[in-house]
Design a protein around this motif. Structure first.
Motif, PDB file in Angstrom:
ATOM      1  N   ARG A 177       0.826  -1.208   0.000  1.00 43.38           N
ATOM      2  CA  ARG A 177       0.000   0.000   0.000  1.00 43.38           C
ATOM      3  C   ARG A 177       0.863   1.262   0.000  1.00 43.38           C
ATOM      4  O   ARG A 177       1.975   1.271   0.534  1.00 43.38           O
ATOM      5  CB  ARG A 177      -0.903   0.041   1.240  1.00 43.38           C
ATOM      6  CG  ARG A 177      -1.996  -1.010   1.249  1.00 43.38           C
ATOM      7  CD  ARG A 177      -2.720  -1.030   2.586  1.00 43.38           C
ATOM      8  NE  ARG A 177      -3.863  -1.941   2.536  1.00 43.38           N
ATOM      9  CZ  ARG A 177      -5.110  -1.561   2.271  1.00 43.38           C
ATOM     10  NH1 ARG A 177      -5.369  -0.278   2.077  1.00 43.38           N
ATOM     11  NH2 ARG A 177      -6.085  -2.450   2.247  1.00 43.38           N
ATOM     12  N   ALA A 178       0.316   2.318  -0.582  1.00 38.59           N
ATOM     13  CA  ALA A 178       0.936   3.641  -0.469  1.00 38.59           C
ATOM     14  C   ALA A 178       0.576   4.242   0.874  1.00 38.59           C
ATOM     15  O   ALA A 178      -0.426   3.873   1.502  1.00 38.59           O
ATOM     16  CB  ALA A 178       0.454   4.542  -1.593  1.00 38.59           C
ATOM     17  N   ARG A 179       1.378   5.180   1.332  1.00 39.26           N
ATOM     18  CA  ARG A 179       1.152   5.820   2.616  1.00 39.26           C
ATOM     19  C   ARG A 179       0.804   7.300   2.426  1.00 39.26           C
ATOM     20  O   ARG A 179       1.537   8.037   1.769  1.00 39.26           O
ATOM     21  CB  ARG A 179       2.402   5.749   3.491  1.00 39.26           C
ATOM     22  CG  ARG A 179       2.907   4.358   3.795  1.00 39.26           C
ATOM     23  CD  ARG A 179       2.097   3.702   4.910  1.00 39.26           C
ATOM     24  NE  ARG A 179       2.761   2.496   5.357  1.00 39.26           N
ATOM     25  CZ  ARG A 179       2.550   1.284   4.866  1.00 39.26           C
ATOM     26  NH1 ARG A 179       1.672   1.118   3.880  1.00 39.26           N
ATOM     27  NH2 ARG A 179       3.190   0.226   5.348  1.00 39.26           N
ATOM     28  N   PHE A 180      -0.321   7.718   3.006  1.00 40.32           N
ATOM     29  CA  PHE A 180      -0.521   9.140   3.256  1.00 40.32           C
ATOM     30  C   PHE A 180       0.403   9.524   4.408  1.00 40.32           C
ATOM     31  O   PHE A 180       0.523   8.782   5.389  1.00 40.32           O
ATOM     32  CB  PHE A 180      -1.968   9.426   3.655  1.00 40.32           C
ATOM     33  CG  PHE A 180      -2.947   9.387   2.526  1.00 40.32           C
ATOM     34  CD1 PHE A 180      -3.184  10.520   1.765  1.00 40.32           C
ATOM     35  CD2 PHE A 180      -3.634   8.220   2.230  1.00 40.32           C
ATOM     36  CE1 PHE A 180      -4.097  10.494   0.718  1.00 40.32           C
ATOM     37  CE2 PHE A 180      -4.550   8.181   1.181  1.00 40.32           C
ATOM     38  CZ  PHE A 180      -4.781   9.324   0.423  1.00 40.32           C
ATOM     39  N   ILE A 181       1.058  10.666   4.296  1.00 38.20           N
ATOM     40  CA  ILE A 181       1.978  11.121   5.335  1.00 38.20           C
ATOM     41  C   ILE A 181       1.428  12.404   5.949  1.00 38.20           C
ATOM     42  O   ILE A 181       1.127  13.368   5.232  1.00 38.20           O
ATOM     43  CB  ILE A 181       3.387  11.378   4.764  1.00 38.20           C
ATOM     44  CG1 ILE A 181       3.931  10.114   4.069  1.00 38.20           C
ATOM     45  CG2 ILE A 181       4.336  11.863   5.858  1.00 38.20           C
ATOM     46  CD1 ILE A 181       4.140   8.926   4.977  1.00 38.20           C
ATOM     47  N   ALA A 182       1.273  12.412   7.266  1.00 29.00           N
ATOM     48  CA  ALA A 182       0.847  13.627   7.961  1.00 29.00           C
ATOM     49  C   ALA A 182       1.939  14.681   7.852  1.00 29.00           C
ATOM     50  O   ALA A 182       3.106  14.414   8.159  1.00 29.00           O
ATOM     51  CB  ALA A 182       0.547  13.321   9.426  1.00 29.00           C
ATOM     52  N   THR A 183       1.566  15.884   7.395  1.00 27.69           N
ATOM     53  CA  THR A 183       2.549  16.958   7.179  1.00 27.69           C
ATOM     54  C   THR A 183       2.090  18.229   7.881  1.00 27.69           C
ATOM     55  O   THR A 183       1.635  19.179   7.232  1.00 27.69           O
ATOM     56  CB  THR A 183       2.753  17.217   5.677  1.00 27.69           C
ATOM     57  OG1 THR A 183       1.477  17.521   5.084  1.00 27.69           O
ATOM     58  CG2 THR A 183       3.346  16.005   4.976  1.00 27.69           C
ATOM     59  N   PRO A 184       2.186  18.271   9.199  1.00 26.76           N
ATOM     60  CA  PRO A 184       1.814  19.515   9.898  1.00 26.76           C
ATOM     61  C   PRO A 184       2.722  20.655   9.458  1.00 26.76           C
ATOM     62  O   PRO A 184       3.950  20.496   9.426  1.00 26.76           O
ATOM     63  CB  PRO A 184       2.014  19.167  11.372  1.00 26.76           C
ATOM     64  CG  PRO A 184       2.926  17.989  11.384  1.00 26.76           C
ATOM     65  CD  PRO A 184       2.663  17.230  10.123  1.00 26.76           C
ATOM     66  N   PRO A 185       2.169  21.805   9.081  1.00 27.62           N
ATOM     67  CA  PRO A 185       3.019  22.905   8.599  1.00 27.62           C
ATOM     68  C   PRO A 185       3.882  23.463   9.717  1.00 27.62           C
ATOM     69  O   PRO A 185       3.491  23.488  10.879  1.00 27.62           O
ATOM     70  CB  PRO A 185       2.008  23.940   8.109  1.00 27.62           C
ATOM     71  CG  PRO A 185       0.753  23.626   8.849  1.00 27.62           C
ATOM     72  CD  PRO A 185       0.751  22.147   9.064  1.00 27.62           C
ATOM     73  N   ARG A 186       5.090  23.891   9.343  1.00 26.99           N
ATOM     74  CA  ARG A 186       5.996  24.526  10.304  1.00 26.99           C
ATOM     75  C   ARG A 186       6.788  25.604   9.592  1.00 26.99           C
ATOM     76  O   ARG A 186       7.062  25.505   8.392  1.00 26.99           O
ATOM     77  CB  ARG A 186       6.920  23.501  10.955  1.00 26.99           C
ATOM     78  CG  ARG A 186       7.617  22.564   9.990  1.00 26.99           C
ATOM     79  CD  ARG A 186       8.249  21.387  10.732  1.00 26.99           C
ATOM     80  NE  ARG A 186       8.661  20.323   9.839  1.00 26.99           N
ATOM     81  CZ  ARG A 186       9.825  20.264   9.228  1.00 26.99           C
ATOM     82  NH1 ARG A 186      10.728  21.232   9.419  1.00 26.99           N
ATOM     83  NH2 ARG A 186      10.140  19.262   8.427  1.00 26.99           N
ATOM     84  N   ALA A 187       7.135  26.599  10.344  1.00 25.78           N
ATOM     85  CA  ALA A 187       7.850  27.748   9.782  1.00 25.78           C
ATOM     86  C   ALA A 187       9.303  27.370   9.519  1.00 25.78           C
ATOM     87  O   ALA A 187       9.833  26.421  10.100  1.00 25.78           O
ATOM     88  CB  ALA A 187       7.783  28.918  10.747  1.00 25.78           C
ATOM     89  N   PRO A 188       9.980  28.102   8.633  1.00 28.62           N
ATOM     90  CA  PRO A 188      11.422  27.894   8.450  1.00 28.62           C
ATOM     91  C   PRO A 188      12.164  28.004   9.772  1.00 28.62           C
ATOM     92  O   PRO A 188      11.757  28.757  10.676  1.00 28.62           O
ATOM     93  CB  PRO A 188      11.819  29.012   7.488  1.00 28.62           C
ATOM     94  CG  PRO A 188      10.568  29.315   6.732  1.00 28.62           C
ATOM     95  CD  PRO A 188       9.450  29.125   7.723  1.00 28.62           C
TER      96      PRO A 188
END
Length: 898
Positions: free
Chosen positions: A574-585
Motif C-alpha cells: 500500500r501507499a502511505r498518506f503522510i501527515a505533514t503539519p506545517p511549520r515555519a522555516p
C-alpha cells in the motif's frame, strides 16, 4: 578521403551532461571542433536542445584542464606524478588512516555528474569493501527530499510519471520550478502542447515571477516556505468537496485520517490558507477548483520544493493530494520530481546517497545488506547510514573524518555555509580531488589531484528524470592522462587486495553487474529492475538505445505505467498518506536580517561554471553575478538598479550588482548560485546560505536564509578586455566574463588616488614593441587605454568615476578584427565608435546572438507583435525556445510604451 577522416566525422550519439531532462545529442568531430546537434531520434527531445546543449561544442576544449596526477610536496607545491605513484600514495594513506582511526574516519563526496558506472563502483568500494557508508553526493543538495518523500509514500524511490504524461495532462502544476530556464526542453514540450490544446491549463506556484510564469494561466506567488500549508489546504478542499477516490484509497493506501487531521489543523478555510500563504483568496480558490475538476493532473516540483528544511513534507503534501484523488498510476496524472542533475537518478539506482544501498535496497535492512554483500562477495558491508553532505563536512571540520575523496564536484562553492567547508578542507589530513578542471575553489585544498575524463571522453550511462537510461558515449580521445573515475576507484581496490571483485575491463562490465544486481533476489519485491539488460556484452552495450526502467524479463510488466496496478512497495503493498503539519522555516527573518535570500540557477549557466564558464555564447546572456530584489526593498536598503550592493547573512556576505527585474515580491531577494573565486572576487552565495537541513532528507535550506542588503560604495568603475587572462586580486570588486576572443573583466574600487597610467601599463603588459593608445582626464576621473600589437588590439581598459561606461558590445567587435582602422583607433580614445555600429545590447537569444536593443528596434521598425514574427525577422526564439518568455515580456513592454 582516408578512413580515419571518415571515422573522425562520424556522428556519435550521446547525452547532454547538464540538467536531469537527459536530452539526446548528435556530435560530429572535425579537427579540433565538436559540432553538436539534437538527436532527432531520442525520445526526450526529438532533436531539440536548449542553448546550453547547443553550445556544448564550445566547452570541449583543453583550456584549464587537469591533465596529470599531482601530489602536494612538503613545501606545499603540487608536483606531477605518474598514475602508479599517485594511486599507491592514495591507497596507502587511506589504509593508514583506517588502521589508525577506523573505517569511519574516511569519506567520499561524489556527484550527479558521474556516470552510473562510476557511481556504482564508488558505492561498491566504500560500502562493501571499506565497510563505511560515509559516501554522499551533491545530489543531496537537490533531490534528496524527493527521494525521501517517494520512499515514505511509495516504499521505494519511484518517479511515477513520464514526459509523455506532460502532453496527456489537462492541468500541469509547476511548483518551485523555473522550468523555462532550468528544464527548457521539457518546458517547450509543455508549451507546444498548450498551443495545440489551448484548453490545457498551466499553474505556476513560485514566490518569484520568473520566465516560467509568463506562459501560465495562473501564477500563485506564495510566501516563501508556505508550500505545505498550500497543499494541506488543497487536500482539505478535495476531501470537503468529495474529490476522493474511495475505492483506490481503501484498496491501495493507508494513513489518510492522520494526514487529513494534520492538514485540517492548519486551517480548513480557503481564505485562512490564502492569508497564511500570502495569496489572493480568489486565485487560490481557482487553483483548488482546477485541481478538483481536472482528472488528468501532473504536479511537477523541483528545487523550490526540495531545498527546504521542510522539503520532504512538501513532497509528501503534494503526493497526498494525488493519492486522495486517485490521480496517480494513470496516463497524464501524478506527482513528478524534475531532477536537477544529468545523473542524479542513476546515482539513486546504485545507492549513491549515504543512507541507501545499491539497486534500491535499504541500508538498514539486514536482509538487503546480506543480498548485496553476498552478490559482491565483499568482506564487510556498511551496517548503518553514513553522514549526509552537510554533516560530513562538519565531521571533517571537527576532525572526526581524517580523509575525504571529492569526485566531480565543487563543495567550496555549492554547499551551504561554504566558508566552513573551506575551513574544514584546510584542516583535513588528506584531501583527494578527482576532477576535469585543474583550478577550482575546491582543488585549491587538495593534497592529491587526479585527472578525470570529461564529457566527450568518458563512456557509460545516465538516467534522466523519467527513469530513461541513455548512453553517454566518447567521441574524442582523453586529454593528457585523464582516466575514468571508475578506473581510479578500481585501481585503489586492486591495491587493497580486491582485484577479483573489481576486474572490470570497460564500462559495459560494470553496467552488466549493476543490471544483474537489480534482479538478484528481487522477484518483484523492488520496482527497480533492469535485469533484462544483463548480458548485453560490449557490442550490445555500445548499441544500447534509450530505455525506461524497469526492464525485466516480462516485457508486458515493464511497459505498464508505474502504479497502474495499484501496487506499491511497502511490505503491505500500500501507499502511505503522510501527515505533514506545517511549520515555519527554522531561521525566520528579524530586524537585523529582514529579507529572505533565495538562490537558484540562471538560464545559460550550470552549477559552478567549470563547464559553461568556458563558453562566450553562454556568458553573453547574464554576464555577472547579481542580487535581484523588489524596488521598495532596494529603496529601503539604499541601493538602486545597476549599483553594487553587499548581501549579508549570519554566515557570510558577498558583493553583486543590483537588479530590479520586477520578479521579486516584497521582503525577498534572489542571488544565482554559479559564480565563484575563478570568476568573481566575492560572489559565492553558498557562503551565505543557512546550513539548516531537512530532518528526514538532510537537504539544506537554500531557499530561505535571513539576509540584509547594503550599498557597496566605490570610487570608480571600469572594465578591461584582454586576449590574455589577467590577475585581478588587487581590485576591491571584479568579475570575469568569457568573450569570443578575449576575457572581459568588470572592475570597481574604493581607492581614490590610483595611478592609472602606470597600473594599466603593468596590468596589460605594455612594452616598447607595442602600440600604446592612452587618454586621461584626472579632473573628471576618466582614463582610457588600449594595447595594440601589429595593428591588432590585444587589450583595452576604461575607467570612470561614473558607472555609465562605453558599450562592451562595440569593443568586443574590435577583437574580431585582424587590423584596426584609423576610426577604430580614434574611437578607443574617444570612448565610442566614430562610425555607426549596431549595439545589440544585452543578449536575449543566445542561440542566435540576438540582443535586447535589436529586438526592441525590430518591434518598433517593423511593427512586430508576436514571438513568431520576431523569429521570422530576427531568428530569435526559433531554436531552443528558452528566450521565448523574455521575448513575450519585451513585446508586452513595447505595447505599453506605444
Amino acid at each position: 578521403m582516408d578512413e580515419s577522416a571518415d571515422i573522425a566525422r562520424a556522428v556519435v550519439k550521446t547525452t547532454c551532461p547538464y540538467c536531469g531532462t537527459g536530452c539526446g545529442v548528435d556530435v560530429t568531430v572535425d579537427g579540433d571542433h565538436a559540432k553538436v546537434a539534437g538527436d532527432k531520434e531520442h525520445p526526450t527531445n526529438y532533436g531539440r536542445l536548449c542553448v546550453k546543449g547547443t553550445a556544448l561544442g564550445d566547452t570541449v576544449v583543453a583550456q584549464g584542464r587537469l591533465l596529470y596526477p599531482q601530489i602536494r610536496d612538503a613545501d606545499g607545491v603540487m608536483v606531477r606524478r605518474s598514475w602508479d605513484e599517485a594511486l599507491d600514495h592514495v591507497a596507502a594513506r587511506l589504509q593508514g588512516i583506517v588502521d589508525e582511526h577506523g573505517r569511519d574516519a574516511i569519506a567520499w563526496y561524489v556527484s550527479g555528474q558521474l556516470l552510473t558506472e562510476d557511481y556504482y563502483v564508488a558505492n561498491k568500494l566504500v560500502k562493501g569493501f571499506v565497510g563505511t557508508a560515509n559516501i554522499d553526493t551533491n545530489s543531496r543538495l537537490c533531490m534528496s527530499s524527493a527521494v525521501a518523500g517517494h520512499k515514505r509514500a511509495f516504499g521505494e524511490d519511484i518517479v511515477p510519471v513520464s514526459y509523455d504524461d506532460l502532453e496527456l495532462a489537462d492541468l500541469i502544476v509547476l511548483v518551485g520550478s523555473n522550468t523555462a530556464w532550468c528544464h527548457p526542453i521539457l518546458f517547450q514540450r509543455i508549451v507546444r502542447e498548450k498551443e495545440r490544446r489551448p484548453e490545457m491549463k498551466i499553474v505556476v506556484i513560485d514566490p518569484r515571477r520568473t520566465a516560467t510564469t509568463e506562459m501560465a494561466d495562473l501564477h500563485l506567488p506564495l510566501r516563501a516556505g508556505a508550500d505545505v500549508r498550500l497543499f494541506n489546504g488543497l487536500l482539505t478542499y478535495l476531501n470537503q468537496h468529495g474529490i476522493v477516490d474511495t475505492a483506490f484509497i481503501e484498496r491501495s493506501t493507508s494513513g489518510l485520517k492522520e494526514a487529513l487531521d494534520a492538514a485540517e489543523a492548519g486551517g480548513a478555510d480557503v481564505r485562512a490558507v490564502a492569508e497564511q500563504c500570502g495569496l489572493d483568496a480568489g486565485q487560490l480558490a481557482e487553483f483548488y477548483r482546477l485541481f478538483a475538476v481536472t482528472e488528468r493532473v501532473v504536479t511537477c516540483f523541483s528545487m523550490g520544493v526540495n531545498q527546504s528544511s521542510a522539503g520532504t513534507d512538501k513532497v509528501n503534501a503534494i503526493i497526498n493530494c494525488h493519492l486522495l484523488s486517485g490521480r496517480i498510476g494513470k496516463p497524464g496524472a501524478g506527482p513528478f520530481s524534475l531532477t536537477g542533475q544529468p545523473n542524479a537518478m542513476g546515482g539513486r539506482e546504485v545507492g549513491g546517497l549515504s543512507n541507501m544501498l545499491a539497486a534500491h535496497m535499504d541500508l538498514e535492512s539486514a536482509a538487503d545488506r546480506d543480498t548485496v554483500q553476498t552478490f559482491w562477495s565483499s568482506p564487510a558491508i556498511a551496517d548503518k547510514p553514513g553522514l549526509k553532505a552537510v554533516d560530513l563536512f562538519d565531521a571533517i571540520d571537527e576532525g572526526r573524518i581524517k580523509a575525504v575523496w571529492i569526485m566531480a564536484t565543487n563543495p567550496v562553492v555549492s554547499l551551504p555555509d561554504a566558508d566552513k567547508v573551506k575551513r574544514a578542507l584546510a584542516r583535513c589530513e588528506l584531501v583527494i580531488v578527482s576532477d576535469v578542471i585543474e583550478k577550482t575553489d575546491t582543488t585549491a585544498f587538495a593534497h592529491v589531484l587526479l585527472p578525470a575524463q570529461g564529457w566527450g571522453e568518458k563512456d557509460g550511462t545516465v538516467t534522466n528524470s523519467e527513469r530513461c537510461i541513455s548512453r553517454q558515449r566518447a567521441f574524442v580521445a582523453p586529454l593528457g592522462e585523464a582516466r575514468a573515475d571508475w578506473w581510479m576507484l578500481a585501481e585503489v581496490a586492486r591495491r587493497w587486495g580486491f582485484a577479483a571483485q573489481f576486474a572490470y575491463q570497460d564500462a559495459s562490465d560494470i553496467f552488466d553487474e549493476h543490471a544483474r544486481l537489480s534482479a538478484w533476489r528481487n522477484d518483484g519485491s523492488r520496482y527497480f529492475d533492469i535485469g533484462g539488460l544483463a548480458g548485453l556484452g560490449t557490442a550490445g552495450y555500445d548499441a544500447l538505445q534509450p530505455v525506461r526502467w524497469p526492464v525485466t524479463a516480462s516485457v508486458e510488466a515493464a511497459a505498464l505505467q508505474a502504479f497502474a496496478d495499484g501496487r506499491y512497495y511497502h511490505t503491505d503493498g500500500r501507499a502511505r498518506f503522510i501527515a505533514t503539519p506545517p511549520r515555519a522555516p527554522v531561521n525566520p527573518v528579524d530586524d537585523e536580517y529582514p529579507l529572505v535570500l533565495n538562490t537558484g540557477r540562471v538560464r545559460d549557466h550550470w552549477h559552478t561554471m567549470t563547464r559553461t564558464g568556458l563558453s562566450a555564447t553562454l556568458a553573453s546572456h547574464i554576464a555577472e553575478p547579481y542580487v535581484d530584489l523588489h524596488a521598495q526593498d532596494a529603496l529601503l536598503s539604499g541601493v538602486s538598479d545597476g549599483t553594487l550592493a553587499r548581501v549579508s547573512t549570519r554566515w557570510g556576505s558577498l558583493v553583486a550588482r543590483v537588479k530590479i527585474s520586477g520578479e521579486m515580491p516584497r521582503g525577498t531577494l534572489f542571488v544565482p548560485i554559479h559564480w565563484n573565486a575563478q570568476y568573481a572576487s566575492d560572489a559565492r552565495v553558498g557562503g551565505l546560505v543557512n546550513p539548516v537541513v531537512d530532518p528526514v532528507s538532510g537537504e539544506p535550506e537554500f531557499k530561505h536564509t535571513p539576509a540584509k542588503v547594503e550599498a557597496f560604495t566605490v570610487a570608480w568603475h571600469g572594465f578591461v578586455l584582454s586576449r590574455d587572462a589577467l590577475p585581478m586580486e588587487t581590485h576591491s570588486w571584479w568579475t570575469r566574463v568569457t568573450g569570443a576572443q578575449f576575457n572581459r573583466y568588470e572592475l570597481a574600487g574604493r581607492d581614490t588616488d590610483a595611478d592609472w597610467p602606470n597600473l594599466a601599463r603593468a596590468a596589460l603588459g605594455a612594452n616598447s614593441n607595442a602600440d600604446w593608445l592612452e587618454y586621461e582626464d584626472r579632473s573628471a576621473g576618466l582614463y582610457r587605454a588600449a594595447l595594440l600589437v601589429d595593428e591588432r588590439i590585444e587589450a583595452c581598459i576604461f575607467v570612470s568615476q561614473r558607472s555609465d561606461l562605453p558599450s562592451r558590445a562595440w569593443l568586443s567587435g574590435l577583437f574580431a578584427k585582424d587590423v584596426l582602422s584609423e576610426p577604430d583607433r580614434i574611437g578607443l580614445l574617444v570612448g565610442e565608435p566614430l562610425e555607426a555600429a549596431e549595439d545589440q545590447g544585452p543578449t536575449v537569444c543566445s542561440c542566435w546572438g540576438v540582443g535586447r536593443n535589436r529586438i526592441i528596434d525590430g518591434i518598433r521598425k517593423h511593427g512586430l507583435t508576436t514571438v513568431a514574427a520576431l523569429g521570422e525577422k530576427l531568428q530569435c526564439g526559433t531554436n531552443c525556445g528558452s528566450c521565448v518568455p523574455e521575448l513575450k515580456v519585451l513585446l508586452a513592454q513595447s505595447r505599453v510604451a506605444a
